[in-house]
Structure formats: structure tokens, C-alpha cells
Scaffold this active site. Sequence first.
Site, PDB file in Angstrom:
ATOM      1  N   THR A 194       0.848  -1.190   0.000  1.00 21.17           N
ATOM      2  CA  THR A 194       0.000   0.000   0.000  1.00 21.17           C
ATOM      3  C   THR A 194       0.886   1.243   0.000  1.00 21.17           C
ATOM      4  O   THR A 194       1.958   1.228   0.587  1.00 21.17           O
ATOM      5  CB  THR A 194      -0.870  -0.039   1.268  1.00 21.17           C
ATOM      6  OG1 THR A 194      -1.791  -1.113   1.116  1.00 21.17           O
ATOM      7  CG2 THR A 194      -1.637   1.249   1.496  1.00 21.17           C
ATOM      8  N   ARG A 222     -14.384  -6.977  -0.867  1.00 16.58           N
ATOM      9  CA  ARG A 222     -13.832  -6.581   0.432  1.00 16.58           C
ATOM     10  C   ARG A 222     -13.249  -5.161   0.336  1.00 16.58           C
ATOM     11  O   ARG A 222     -12.577  -4.817  -0.624  1.00 16.58           O
ATOM     12  CB  ARG A 222     -12.741  -7.566   0.842  1.00 16.58           C
ATOM     13  CG  ARG A 222     -11.988  -7.225   2.131  1.00 16.58           C
ATOM     14  CD  ARG A 222     -10.697  -6.482   1.863  1.00 16.58           C
ATOM     15  NE  ARG A 222      -9.878  -6.361   3.090  1.00 16.58           N
ATOM     16  CZ  ARG A 222      -8.785  -5.608   3.171  1.00 16.58           C
ATOM     17  NH1 ARG A 222      -8.373  -4.921   2.133  1.00 16.58           N
ATOM     18  NH2 ARG A 222      -8.105  -5.547   4.286  1.00 16.58           N
ATOM     19  N   GLY A 224     -10.877  -2.458   2.550  1.00 13.56           N
ATOM     20  CA  GLY A 224      -9.997  -2.354   3.716  1.00 13.56           C
ATOM     21  C   GLY A 224     -10.065  -0.984   4.363  1.00 13.56           C
ATOM     22  O   GLY A 224     -11.029  -0.227   4.185  1.00 13.56           O
ATOM     23  N   THR A 247      -2.794  -4.539   8.329  1.00 13.40           N
ATOM     24  CA  THR A 247      -3.936  -5.446   8.302  1.00 13.40           C
ATOM     25  C   THR A 247      -5.228  -4.630   8.437  1.00 13.40           C
ATOM     26  O   THR A 247      -5.660  -4.300   9.548  1.00 13.40           O
ATOM     27  CB  THR A 247      -3.819  -6.460   9.440  1.00 13.40           C
ATOM     28  OG1 THR A 247      -3.402  -5.758  10.618  1.00 13.40           O
ATOM     29  CG2 THR A 247      -2.773  -7.511   9.152  1.00 13.40           C
TER      30      THR A 247
HETATM   31  N1  ASP Z   1      -4.213  -1.717   4.684  1.00 13.73           N
HETATM   32  C1  ASP Z   1      -4.353  -2.327   3.388  1.00 13.73           C
HETATM   33  C2  ASP Z   1      -5.647  -3.089   3.345  1.00 13.73           C
HETATM   34  O1  ASP Z   1      -5.951  -3.768   4.300  1.00 13.73           O
HETATM   35  C3  ASP Z   1      -3.251  -3.263   3.058  1.00 13.73           C
HETATM   36  C4  ASP Z   1      -1.873  -2.733   3.254  1.00 13.73           C
HETATM   37  O2  ASP Z   1      -1.677  -1.718   3.890  1.00 13.73           O
HETATM   38  O3  ASP Z   1      -0.949  -3.351   2.749  1.00 13.73           O
HETATM   39  O4  ASP Z   1      -6.325  -3.037   2.357  1.00 13.73           O
END
Ligand code: ASP
Length: 330
Positions: A194, A222, A224, A247
Site C-alpha cells: 500500500t 472486500r 480495507g 492489516t
Molecule cells: N491496509 C491495506 C488493506 O488492508 C493493506 C496494506 O496496507 O498493505 O487493504
Amino acid sequence: MTARTKTAGTAKSPTRLVIHGGAGTITRSKLKAELEQAYTQVLEQSLTAGHAVLEAGGNSIDAVIAAIVVMEDSPLFNAGKGAVFSNAGNTELDASIMDGATRMAGSVAAVTTIRNPIRAAHAVMTNSSHVMLMGQGADAFAAEKGLEIVDPSYFHTEFRWNQLQKAIAQERLQQDHDVVPDTPYPETNEKRGTVGAVALDRHGNLAAGTSTGGLTNKRFGRVGDSPVIGAGTYADNRSVAVSATGTGEIFIRTVAAFNTAAQVRLQHLPITEAADNTLGEIADIGGDGGLIVLDAKGNHAMRFNTRGMFRGTIGGDGIAQVSIFSDKNP
Ligand code: ASP
């Protein structure tokens, strides 16, 4: 609506840009030297792009966009081109942006055809009366606003496709026997990519933005934390600008970005302590990741509780500093 100038600082504020390109199990032994160099180069390009905006007297929002677009366009990061695949074999992208002066915000979730989702988040903020658009509606909105639309195949990279196949295979194994200890996420997610940026412009205004493809093998549909204002992104001139990586479900449950800002504004905690407290809460309920934090005086923190985080910063002197590994666990 509060005018930008009302909460703006002096025209002589120091400028600063801080970026991240994801946190995870990133160690020197796992990252080949050529790849380390390639990551470093793109992180430097991202810092230089955002810095140019700030030095030209541009605002923090435009600096955040300039920095993030460089990483979205690079196949190395899990945002824009090179984003991870969902369990349906497609890429669904999330992004958000927030203006610390006005506390205006925009975000898009699960978009599939917008080359630079961060620009779409910005268009939602500036060109609609909404904060969040998702799916086909968000894709259509971006097209209507003249943003660059691409065929979904544009996002495809061989590396991510193989990563999905591995994740699918591992999940099958996990169902049969073992669960990866202490985490609900498949092992292939141990290095995430990310991207995010926080910036302070000459006028003393903060901004934050985050963009991602989410998690490999996520259930399609989904969403995030990255497009959720307060979880993955937050900016308020009265406290800090924050962008998160980790996460996502747990960052939503701990309202990670707002949580950090609230500790600074209401408890007057130093930014590093606030970030570490939030990461502690995240670890307590089984998550991990990182946060970049910047206040209106130009103080910044890049904190993470994983083995590494792609990260960097640049101030008024124009010297880009990039790091990847943890000092504790190189
Ligand atoms: N926070 C992002 C998500 O859960 C993933 C990440 O930061 O790598 O979609």
C-alpha cells in the site's frame, strides 16, 4: 465550510513530505539488492515529485497526489499498476485523501478501471457532495470527470498473479491443517505494498492520502482501511496528517489514523508516542503495520511494528531520505 485560509498557518511554514510504500516482513535477506535499489529509486522519485509541488508554493493536497501517483504508476507497489488480485482474479482498488485545513475528504473503494485512484478520491472530494464512492458508480464518476480510464488488464502483473496462485494454494493447505500463527492473513501478505503520503505546505496546511489494491486473495468486494477516513487516512491542521498501512480490518477496528490524531489533539501526546500507542492497540488484537504522521510544525514520525516499511521523507532542503528495513531488525 471552513475556508482554507482560516486555519492556515504563516506563509513561512517549513515544508515536509513523508511517504510510505507499505509495511511487512521486509528484511535485507529477503529483498534482493537490485530490488532494493529499484524500490529506493521509485521512493525517491515520489519524494521529488511531491517536493517540487511544495517548493513551487503548491498546496499539500497536490503534493500528496503527485507523490502517490508515482507509486501508483510503478508496478513495484500494491496500488494502481501492480496491485494485488482478489480471490476472483481481478484488481479492486481503494484510495482516499483528506485536507487538513478544511477537513474535506474524498475516497473511492473497489474501483477497477481508474488508472490513478488517488485522483478519483480527490475528484470525489472536490467535485461531488459525497465523501465516498464505490464500485461501478465510482468508476463511472471518474470517467465523467475526465480522469484516465484503463482496461482492467492494465493493472495485471505476472508477479501479483503468481502471488495469488500461491495464496490460493496456501489457503487450501490451511483449511486442511495449520493456521498461520497469530494472524488471520495468509503468509503471502507478509509484504504489503500500500502507498501513502502526508504533506505540509508553506501555508501551514496538512494533507494525507492512501492508495492500495488491498490484500492478496481478499474476498472480492472486500474493502480495507485505506479508503476509510479515520482508519487509513486522516488530516486535521489542529493535530496531524496520518496515512496507514497494515492489516486493514484491524486498522478499521482501531480507527487507526483518527485514533493517532486524537491522542495528539486531545491528550497532547508527542506524535511518535501517539503512533506507537495506536500500533500497540493494533498488535493487541492481532494486527500489524505502520503509520506515517506529520504535524503542522513539520515534525514527523514513520512508525511500524513489522520487520520493515518502505518509507521516506523530504524537507525544504530537498534532501530525500529513504529507508526500508527496521533499525532493530535489519
Ligand atoms: N491496509 C491495506 C488493506 O488492508 C493493506 C496494506 O496496507 O498493505 O487493504
